[in-house]
Scaffold this motif. Structure first.
Motif, PDB file in Angstrom:
ATOM      1  N   LEU A  12      11.674   5.842  30.071  1.00  7.53           N
ATOM      2  CA  LEU A  12      11.943   6.950  29.147  1.00  7.53           C
ATOM      3  C   LEU A  12      11.311   6.691  27.785  1.00  7.53           C
ATOM      4  O   LEU A  12      11.918   6.905  26.740  1.00  7.53           O
ATOM      5  CB  LEU A  12      13.454   7.183  29.025  1.00  7.53           C
ATOM      6  N   MET A  15       6.238   9.190  27.232  1.00 11.09           N
ATOM      7  CA  MET A  15       5.752   9.892  28.433  1.00 11.09           C
ATOM      8  C   MET A  15       6.897  10.255  29.360  1.00 11.09           C
ATOM      9  O   MET A  15       6.993  11.387  29.845  1.00 11.09           O
ATOM     10  CB  MET A  15       4.741   9.032  29.194  1.00 11.09           C
ATOM     11  N   VAL A  35      16.636   6.131  34.387  1.00 11.53           N
ATOM     12  CA  VAL A  35      16.750   4.681  34.246  1.00 11.53           C
ATOM     13  C   VAL A  35      15.758   4.177  33.207  1.00 11.53           C
ATOM     14  O   VAL A  35      14.605   4.620  33.185  1.00 11.53           O
ATOM     15  CB  VAL A  35      16.426   3.979  35.607  1.00 11.53           C
ATOM     16  N   ALA A  79       7.463   5.820  35.098  1.00 15.58           N
ATOM     17  CA  ALA A  79       6.590   5.915  33.912  1.00 15.58           C
ATOM     18  C   ALA A  79       6.908   4.734  32.994  1.00 15.58           C
ATOM     19  O   ALA A  79       7.408   4.912  31.884  1.00 15.58           O
ATOM     20  CB  ALA A  79       6.819   7.239  33.203  1.00 15.58           C
ATOM     21  N   SER A  81       4.766   1.449  32.974  1.00 16.62           N
ATOM     22  CA  SER A  81       3.716   0.492  32.620  1.00 16.62           C
ATOM     23  C   SER A  81       2.380   0.880  33.252  1.00 16.62           C
ATOM     24  O   SER A  81       2.337   1.562  34.280  1.00 16.62           O
ATOM     25  CB  SER A  81       4.122  -0.901  33.117  1.00 16.62           C
ATOM     26  N   ASN A 139      -5.533  11.169  33.580  1.00 14.95           N
ATOM     27  CA  ASN A 139      -6.748  10.351  33.528  1.00 14.95           C
ATOM     28  C   ASN A 139      -6.362   8.877  33.408  1.00 14.95           C
ATOM     29  O   ASN A 139      -6.007   8.458  32.328  1.00 14.95           O
ATOM     30  CB  ASN A 139      -7.574  10.791  32.302  1.00 14.95           C
ATOM     31  N   PRO A 175       2.389   5.621  21.335  1.00 13.37           N
ATOM     32  CA  PRO A 175       1.871   4.462  22.073  1.00 13.37           C
ATOM     33  C   PRO A 175       0.396   4.601  22.452  1.00 13.37           C
ATOM     34  O   PRO A 175      -0.335   3.616  22.481  1.00 13.37           O
ATOM     35  CB  PRO A 175       2.738   4.411  23.346  1.00 13.37           C
ATOM     36  N   THR A 305      -0.229  15.243  31.880  1.00 13.84           N
ATOM     37  CA  THR A 305       0.310  14.184  32.741  1.00 13.84           C
ATOM     38  C   THR A 305       1.712  14.546  33.221  1.00 13.84           C
ATOM     39  O   THR A 305       2.040  14.379  34.403  1.00 13.84           O
ATOM     40  CB  THR A 305       0.325  12.834  31.988  1.00 13.84           C
TER      41      THR A 305
HETATM   42  N1  NAP Z   1      -2.255   8.071  34.369  1.00 14.06           N
HETATM   43  C1  NAP Z   1      -2.219   8.727  33.224  1.00 14.06           C
HETATM   44  O1  NAP Z   1      -2.950   9.685  33.017  1.00 14.06           O
HETATM   45  C2  NAP Z   1      -1.233   8.329  32.133  1.00 14.06           C
HETATM   46  C3  NAP Z   1      -0.990   9.230  31.090  1.00 14.06           C
HETATM   47  C4  NAP Z   1      -0.058   8.878  30.113  1.00 14.06           C
HETATM   48  C5  NAP Z   1       0.572   7.621  30.159  1.00 14.06           C
HETATM   49  N2  NAP Z   1       0.274   6.751  31.174  1.00 14.06           N
HETATM   50  C6  NAP Z   1       0.942   5.445  31.224  1.00 14.06           C
HETATM   51  O2  NAP Z   1       2.327   5.659  31.435  1.00 14.06           O
HETATM   52  C7  NAP Z   1       3.088   4.572  30.898  1.00 14.06           C
HETATM   53  C8  NAP Z   1       4.254   5.115  30.082  1.00 14.06           C
HETATM   54  O3  NAP Z   1       3.803   5.660  28.854  1.00 14.06           O
HETATM   55  P1  NAP Z   1       4.667   5.563  27.521  1.00 14.06           P
HETATM   56  O4  NAP Z   1       3.767   5.899  26.409  1.00 14.06           O
HETATM   57  O5  NAP Z   1       5.923   6.330  27.678  1.00 14.06           O
HETATM   58  O6  NAP Z   1       4.981   3.979  27.531  1.00 14.06           O
HETATM   59  P2  NAP Z   1       6.095   3.117  26.756  1.00 14.06           P
HETATM   60  O7  NAP Z   1       6.247   3.625  25.360  1.00 14.06           O
HETATM   61  O8  NAP Z   1       5.696   1.703  26.963  1.00 14.06           O
HETATM   62  O9  NAP Z   1       7.486   3.419  27.530  1.00 14.06           O
HETATM   63  C9  NAP Z   1       7.822   2.825  28.748  1.00 14.06           C
HETATM   64  C10 NAP Z   1       9.350   2.795  28.862  1.00 14.06           C
HETATM   65  O10 NAP Z   1       9.712   2.201  30.134  1.00 14.06           O
HETATM   66  C11 NAP Z   1      10.658   1.134  29.914  1.00 14.06           C
HETATM   67  N3  NAP Z   1      10.512   0.134  30.979  1.00 14.06           N
HETATM   68  C12 NAP Z   1       9.600  -0.867  31.082  1.00 14.06           C
HETATM   69  N4  NAP Z   1       9.794  -1.568  32.221  1.00 14.06           N
HETATM   70  C13 NAP Z   1      10.836  -0.985  32.861  1.00 14.06           C
HETATM   71  C14 NAP Z   1      11.513  -1.246  34.090  1.00 14.06           C
HETATM   72  N5  NAP Z   1      11.130  -2.237  34.898  1.00 14.06           N
HETATM   73  N6  NAP Z   1      12.559  -0.467  34.445  1.00 14.06           N
HETATM   74  C15 NAP Z   1      12.958   0.564  33.650  1.00 14.06           C
HETATM   75  N7  NAP Z   1      12.367   0.850  32.461  1.00 14.06           N
HETATM   76  C16 NAP Z   1      11.313   0.102  32.072  1.00 14.06           C
HETATM   77  C17 NAP Z   1      10.286   0.603  28.546  1.00 14.06           C
HETATM   78  O11 NAP Z   1      11.319  -0.171  27.995  1.00 14.06           O
HETATM   79  P3  NAP Z   1      10.901  -1.323  26.895  1.00 14.06           P
HETATM   80  O12 NAP Z   1      10.434  -0.562  25.692  1.00 14.06           O
HETATM   81  O13 NAP Z   1      12.157  -2.090  26.689  1.00 14.06           O
HETATM   82  O14 NAP Z   1       9.798  -2.128  27.542  1.00 14.06           O
HETATM   83  C18 NAP Z   1      10.030   1.913  27.785  1.00 14.06           C
HETATM   84  O15 NAP Z   1      11.225   2.502  27.362  1.00 14.06           O
HETATM   85  C19 NAP Z   1       2.093   3.734  30.079  1.00 14.06           C
HETATM   86  O16 NAP Z   1       1.724   2.586  30.810  1.00 14.06           O
HETATM   87  C20 NAP Z   1       0.895   4.672  29.921  1.00 14.06           C
HETATM   88  O17 NAP Z   1      -0.316   3.976  29.750  1.00 14.06           O
HETATM   89  C21 NAP Z   1      -0.604   7.099  32.162  1.00 14.06           C
END
Ligand code: NAP
Length: 343
Positions: A12, A15, A35, A79, A81, A139, A175, A305
Motif C-alpha cells: 500500500l 502505487m 496487507v 505491489a 517491490s 512499462n 518514489p 498501471t
Molecule cells: N510495472 C510497472 O509498470 C510499474 C509501475 C509502477 C510501479 N511499479 C513498481 O511497483 C512497486 C510499488 O510501487 P510504490 O511506488 O508503491 O512502492 P513503495 O513506495 O516502495 O511501496 C511498497 C509498499 O509495499 C510494502 N511492502 C514491502 N514488502 C512487503 C511485503 N513483503 N508484504 C507486504 N507489504 C510489503 C512497503 O512497506 P515498507 O515501506 O515498510 O517497505 C510499502 O508500503 C515498485 O517496485 C515500483 O517500481 C511498477
C-alpha cells in the motif's frame, strides 16, 4: 445475479493505494482484504490512506498467509517491490492458497532469462494449483512491449522496432521521482545507481526479451546502457515539496537495444524528467508496411498501471494456468463490465 471477482491487495505504497482505490470503485470487484508490512500502516483503516469512502471498513493486515487462511480469493494483487526475489514468497503464499497473482513487480514481467530456476518453480506451482501468475504494469507490461508486439500484426515483415517514452516525471508519484534521481547532484546520482541505492527505471531488458520471444527474433545480445542523468536548467519545487536547484538532477534517460551483428533490431529509449516538455509514447516499425504510432501526451504511468491491474483481473481468470507474461494472455482491454459468471 452478477458475480464479483474477489481480491486481496498486498503493498500500500503510492502505487498500491492507487490500485486499491480503483479496485474499490470497480463494480465487478470485491476487495476482501489489504496487507502491508510497514509498521506505520499495520492495523490502520485503509480509508485513512485512500481517496475513497471505504464502506467496508477495511483494516490493513500484516500477514498475507494468515489472511488467506481465513479468506479465499480469486486474485492476489502484489505491489511491493521491483525485485522478483523479494516478491516470490508472497506469490507462493497466494498460489498455494489457490489464488492467481497479478503483480506490478517489473522483474516478473519477463522473468525467464534473469531467473530461470524461480520461473520454472513458479510455473510448476501455478499449474499444480490451476492458477495464473503474471507481471503487468504500464512499462514494463504494456507501452514498450505488449503494444509494440500487437502493432506488428499487420506487417508482412519487420526489420526493426524503435520505442520511445518521453514523460514529465514531475507528474508521477514521489518514489518514482526519487528512483530516477530527482534532486541529487550528478555525483550522487552515479554513486547511488552503482551502489543500487536507487534503481533508475527497471524493465527495459524484460520488455525487449518479451518482444523478441513474441516475434521469434534471432539476436546476438541485449544491452541495457547505464542511465544518464538529466540536469535541470532552472530551480523547481517537487510535488513533495523539495527544492531542486539549477544544475541538479531532474530525471534520466535509459536506453536498451537488441543487436543482431552490427544491426540494432530493437531500440528502447526511456526519458523521464521534470519539465514542461512534450510528452508522448511512440512506436516506429521499420518493415512492410512501415508503421508509426504516437500517443500524444503519453499515457500517465501511475494511472495506467492501476488500470492495467484492475482490467487484468477478469483476463487472468480466463487465462490458462502457469507463469505467463502479457503476450500469453487473452487480449487485455477495459473490463469493468465483465462479471465472473460471464467468463
Ligand atoms: N510495472 C510497472 O509498470 C510499474 C509501475 C509502477 C510501479 N511499479 C513498481 O511497483 C512497486 C510499488 O510501487 P510504490 O511506488 O508503491 O512502492 P513503495 O513506495 O516502495 O511501496 C511498497 C509498499 O509495499 C510494502 N511492502 C514491502 N514488502 C512487503 C511485503 N513483503 N508484504 C507486504 N507489504 C510489503 C512497503 O512497506 P515498507 O515501506 O515498510 O517497505 C510499502 O508500503 C515498485 O517496485 C515500483 O517500481 C511498477
Amino acid at each position: 445475479m452478477s458475480k464479483l471477482f474477489t481480491i486481496i491487495q498486498v503493498g500500500l505504497g503510492p502505487m498500491g493505494r492507487l490500485i486499491v482505490t480503483l479496485l474499490l470503485k470497480r463494480r465487478n470487484i470485491d476487495v476482501k482484504g489489504v496487507v502491508d508490512t510497514n509498521p506505520q500502516l499495520i492495523d490502520e483503516k485503509l480509508s485513512k490512506f485512500c481517496d475513497f469512502e471505504d464502506e467496508l471498513g477495511l483494516v490493513i493486515e500484516s500477514n498475507l498467509e494468515v489472511l488467506l487462511s481465513k479468506e479465499k480469493v480469486d486474485v492476489v494483487v502484489i505491489a511491493t517491490s521491483s525485485s522478483l526475489e523479494k516478491v516470490v514468497p508472497l506469490i507462493k503464499q497466494a498460489v498455494n492458497s489457490g489464488s492467481s497473482v497479478i503483480s506490478i513487480c517489473e522483474e516478473l514481467s519477463y522473468p525467464y532469462q534473469m531467473y530461470p530456476k524461480i520461473s520454472e518453480e513458479l510455473d510448476v506451482l501455478a499449474k499444480s494449483n490451476n492458477v495464473t501468475v503474471v507481471g503487468t504494469g504500464i512499462n514494463p507490461g504494456y507501452l514498450m512491449d505488449l503494444l509494440p508486439i500487437v502493432i506488428t500484426a499487420p506487417c508482412q515483415n519487420v526489420k526493426s522496432i524503435k520505442i520511445t517514452r518521453m514523460m514529465n516525471s514531475a507528474k508521477r508519484r514521489e518514489p518514482f521521482q526519487r528512483k530516477i534521481g530527482t534532486g541529487l547532484t550528478s555525483e550522487e546520482f552515479h554513486q547511488k545507481i552503482s551502489q543500487k541505492e536507487i534503481t533508475g527505471h527497471v524493465g527495459l531488458t524484460q520488455s525487449i526479451q518479451m518482444i523478441v520471444a513474441a516475434l521469434g527474433f534471432q539476436y546476438d545480445e541485449i544491452i541495457e546502457f547505464p542511465p544518464k542523468e538529466i540536469i535541470t536548467e532552472k530551480e523547481f519545487i517537487t510535488s513533495y515539496g523539495e527544492t531542486v536547484p539549477k544544475g541538479y538532477v531532474c530525471g534520466l534517460q535509459s536506453k536498451a537495444i537488441a543487436k543482431k551483428g552490427e544491426k540494432e533490431i530493437i531500440m528502447l529509449d526511456f526519458v523521464a524528467y521534470a519539465g514542461d516538455h512534450e510528452e508522448y509514447d511512440s512506436i516506429e516499425i521499420i518493415g512492410n508496411p512501415p508503421i508509426q504510432q504516437k500517443i500524444s501526451g503519453g499515457v500517465h504511468g501511475d494511472v495506467g498501471t492501476a488500470a492495467m491491474v484492475a482490467n487484468l483481473i477478469p483476463i487472468v481468470i480466463k487465462a490458462k494456468a502457469g507463469l505467463l507474461t502479457m503476450k500469453d494472455l487473452p487480449v487485455p482491454c477495459y473490463t469493468e463490465n465483465i462479471w465472473k459468471n460471464s467468463i
